[in-house]
Design an enzyme around this catalytic site. Sequence first.
Site, PDB file in Angstrom:
ATOM      1  N   ARG A  51     -12.030  11.151  -3.965  1.00 13.82           N
ATOM      2  CA  ARG A  51     -10.886  11.942  -3.805  1.00 13.82           C
ATOM      3  C   ARG A  51      -9.782  11.607  -5.327  1.00 13.82           C
ATOM      4  NH1 ARG A  51     -10.764  10.770   1.311  1.00 13.82           N
ATOM      5  NH2 ARG A  51     -11.411   8.800   0.217  1.00 13.82           N
ATOM      6  N   THR A  52     -10.536  10.631  -5.980  1.00 12.79           N
ATOM      7  CA  THR A  52      -9.486  10.865  -6.943  1.00 12.79           C
ATOM      8  C   THR A  52     -10.101  11.064  -8.313  1.00 12.79           C
ATOM      9  OG1 THR A  52      -8.372   8.652  -6.359  1.00 12.79           O
ATOM     10  CG2 THR A  52      -7.897   8.485  -9.118  1.00 12.79           C
ATOM     11  N   ARG A 101     -10.410   4.146 -13.345  1.00  8.91           N
ATOM     12  CA  ARG A 101     -10.428   3.267 -12.587  1.00  8.91           C
ATOM     13  C   ARG A 101     -11.456   2.313 -12.802  1.00  8.91           C
ATOM     14  NH1 ARG A 101     -11.010   5.085  -6.357  1.00  8.91           N
ATOM     15  NH2 ARG A 101      -8.847   5.111  -7.025  1.00  8.91           N
TER      16      ARG A 101
HETATM   17  C1  NCD Z   1      -7.436   4.637  -1.971  1.00  6.80           C
HETATM   18  C2  NCD Z   1      -7.522   3.670  -3.782  1.00  6.80           C
HETATM   19  O1  NCD Z   1      -8.454   3.570  -4.611  1.00  6.80           O
HETATM   20  O2  NCD Z   1      -6.655   2.325  -3.688  1.00  6.80           O
HETATM   21  N1  NCD Z   1      -7.522   5.724  -2.183  1.00  6.80           N
HETATM   22  C3  NCD Z   1      -7.338   6.340  -3.764  1.00  6.80           C
HETATM   23  O3  NCD Z   1      -7.596   5.900  -4.210  1.00  6.80           O
HETATM   24  N2  NCD Z   1      -7.034   7.568  -2.363  1.00  6.80           N
HETATM   25  C4  NCD Z   1      -6.879   3.143  -1.701  1.00  6.80           C
HETATM   26  C5  NCD Z   1      -8.334   2.982  -0.947  1.00  6.80           C
HETATM   27  O4  NCD Z   1      -9.580   3.202  -1.565  1.00  6.80           O
HETATM   28  O5  NCD Z   1      -7.844   2.133   0.363  1.00  6.80           O
END
Ligand code: NCD
Length: 320
Positions: A51-52, A101
């Site tokens: 998603r991100t 990230r």
């Molecule tokens: C989250 C993350 O990466 O911290 N996911 C996201 O970005 N939507 C939550 C997760 O990984 O559980």
Amino acid sequence: MKHVIDSTDLTVEEIDGILKLAQDIIDDKEAYSEACKGKKLATLFFEPSTRTRLSFESAMMELGGNVLGFSSADSSSATKGESVGDTTRVVSCYADIIAMRHPKEGAPMRASMVSGVPIINAGDGGHNHPTQTLTDLLTILREKGRLDNFTIGLCGDLKFGRTVHSLIKALSRYENIKFILIAPKELRVPEYIISEVLEAKNIPYEEVESMEEVMSELDVLYMTRVQKERFFNEADYVRLKDTYILDGKKLKNAKSDLAILHPLPRVNEISVEIDDDPRACYFRQVMNGKFVRMALMLTLLKANGAKLNLSADKLAKIPE
Ligand code: NCD
């Protein structure tokens, strides 16, 4: 140079402005479709994401810009031993804005110290995830109509879940929010969040282990997965992973206007039978994530002096 590393790097006024802008984008997408013409977003993802990363990329494309980047450390020069600082310096020669990230807490902060373009933290280890927080805030605002005066239950892995840490910090700045922290003993919210955020600001909170016991009090329920990759041993993960599974039975005493959020990915913690319940907001939340990232990128680009291809009235909607 303005960066977003922590969910409190933006003031409440800036966040409110970004959420307003996101809602204007939702209502009038066409007007923003060329805003970032000629601009480039780099996504530097040293840790997996669906998603991100894709929402950042899709957000930049919907603004008429382009994207470049990598989706795992293995396909970058990190495997040759390049530092985060050097990678950032190099990429900031190629892109106008960077979303990063990284599994190590503090890596995006380090990047921001040497970058020539804005850095957005897209999740650093178990620490912070400010753009998920913006997504969560926009979702609560759109579902409940307000960001104050409610009780929120955060449930699951509150120790390693960076989305939880970011969200508590951000919500602690709004009026009259009560936090109910639902977790097994081993996965409670880290002590610094309790002492430096909740207790320091005299914010009401409760720590409980049972979800059923508090369900009827909640206006918002924020479910999270147990963060397998941050555990030191497999046996603990296996023992704790299914502590909470939200299903129809557990929702029996819930309010009729409860908003159920989850940053996703979901593993087992929400039964699929809930997905069609009108109170399940997690797929709408995904959509909000794209629009709020569009709003954030416009805000950072403008703050850093980039020329945006927007009409004067839309330009005026971007928070200063
Ligand atoms: C989250 C993350 O990466 O911290 N996911 C996201 O970005 N939507 C939550 C997760 O990984 O559980």
